[in-house]
Design a protein around this motif. Sequence first.
Motif, PDB file in Angstrom:
ATOM      1  N   ILE A   1      -2.728  -3.784   4.834  1.00 28.62           N
ATOM      2  CA  ILE A   1      -2.326  -2.413   5.158  1.00 28.62           C
ATOM      3  C   ILE A   1      -1.099  -2.452   6.069  1.00 28.62           C
ATOM      4  O   ILE A   1      -1.027  -3.245   6.996  1.00 28.62           O
ATOM      5  CB  ILE A   1      -3.486  -1.668   5.836  1.00 28.62           C
TER       6      ILE A   1
ATOM      7  N   ASP B   1       0.798  -1.219   0.000  1.00 28.22           N
ATOM      8  CA  ASP B   1       0.000   0.000   0.000  1.00 28.22           C
ATOM      9  C   ASP B   1       0.833   1.271   0.000  1.00 28.22           C
ATOM     10  O   ASP B   1       0.372   2.323  -0.445  1.00 28.22           O
ATOM     11  CB  ASP B   1      -0.952   0.003   1.197  1.00 28.22           C
TER      12      ASP B   1
ATOM     13  N   LYS C   1     -10.763  -4.794   4.938  1.00 25.82           N
ATOM     14  CA  LYS C   1      -9.781  -3.808   5.388  1.00 25.82           C
ATOM     15  C   LYS C   1      -9.287  -4.096   6.803  1.00 25.82           C
ATOM     16  O   LYS C   1      -8.125  -3.857   7.121  1.00 25.82           O
ATOM     17  CB  LYS C   1     -10.402  -2.409   5.336  1.00 25.82           C
TER      18      LYS C   1
END
Length: 513
Positions: free
Chosen positions: A188, A133, A231
């Motif tokens: 992430i 990311d 997420k």
Amino acid sequence: MEDAVEALFISTSSEDNTTCSVQDLRTGTDLMRYKGGGCAQHHSLNMIHLNYVMAANSAKPLLHVWPINKQEQMAGLRFVVPGKVNALALTPDGNFLVAGIQENIYLWHMSSGRMLNTLSKHYQAITCLRFTDNGEHFISGGKDGAVLVWDLTFSAAPLDTGGGKDSTEPLYSFNDHGLAVTDLYSGIGGIRSYLYTVSLDRCCKVYDLCGGVLLLSVVFPVALHSVIVSKMETRVYVGSSDGKVFVFHMENAPRMKEYHLEEEEIQAFVGHTSGKAITCLALNISATTLVSGGEDNQVCVWDVGSRQLIKSLSQKGPVTNLHIRLLSPAIFLPEHKQPQMFADSLKRMISPWDENDCIELFDPDYSGGRKTPELDYTQSHPGTDEEIILKLIASMSSGKNEDDDEIEAETKATNVEPAAEVVDSEVEDEEPEDEPMETTTKEAKSENSYAEYKPGSAQTSDERVQKLLAENACLKAQSKRMFQIAFKYIASSDTGQGEIAEKTKRKKARETQ
């Protein structure tokens, strides 16, 4: 951004003129269609910010670029690559492009179009590529079952580390899959994230990129073709070869390293044609809607909580790419203009380095390759108040300040200087008389120079006075600073006061004796 919508980008391998179509995920309204690029290759559809759409041709060595608000490709722009692209990935800022061609990875700088490097560590064709990311690393998977993690800095600017080491070696090399890797997903956190991979060997593996270790391997009943993770990374969705989407909950992950899921305990999304593989998956921003595309020419939209099919979108061919982006429909209007942030063409060979292409390293000894500097937080840097206080206490305990020694040395040096000048003048006066006399002009010059540098002259004395005054002012400032630091330290430390009291008593006792 009140009118923002979740746009669904769909590419298929149909024979019509449409390469990619964009629809409103909620209403199903067509927003844009990009034409003239042929069939988009699997894992090759990307966006450059919210300005351009890029895709690789599945039959030709070409990359196609569309402005996001135009159906036709950019005029005068032609990206010809060394071969047919199997997978494509862009950094989040759009500055670097990696493409998998056969078993090689090609790396380009988009602004200049220069080919920076070619990486050849896979033994069979590359199937998927993905950046982390933050764009600092990228991951490649191939038909050889290998998953390689690359450092973009070392790959873009290879360094001579010495000792026969290759700086373009992958950061990690995972060879746990027995068959071809079909898809991968990076969470992430950059290099501190988790990596999820799926393969035809029916396994979904979870890696820790920070330590480069395998955390978990989940074995499913059938081969896997796609993967997407929420997420929060609490749910893992995998697309299987029999037309089902399986979900695995990470909050209930087993303690063993390899876990076999039984058919009765698997939660599945059923709606695609049985026996047709699910080739791509996507999640909306809130992770409440799952979108799946497969070889049955269907795009299905699911409700995640109930696993119910919301709607099915028929396509003209097998679905190759799915992406969901949050954007405003206004960017599709013709008056929306995009800045061109890349070159008009890509070089097909590695460009030679010139004198301006260099990387400055703070550590000149780089023979060890990649390394992280180790900092010692227990020691203070020279010149800090803590070190000055420690020196002051040590000098107080010894009964003599180090600064006094320096002052005495400086005063001795200043006293020696005029004495040395006097001696030099006496030596000049005692020159032998039988030396031949020079011309009158030279005698006048020597007299003038002697008058200039005579110790008793006014000019020399003024310079020495100014020098001594400057040194005296500097010493006073240093002494004032030392006393201020000592006062603060003594005022805040009871032990310091006790030690000073004891020293004064000892001095008084010595004086009375």
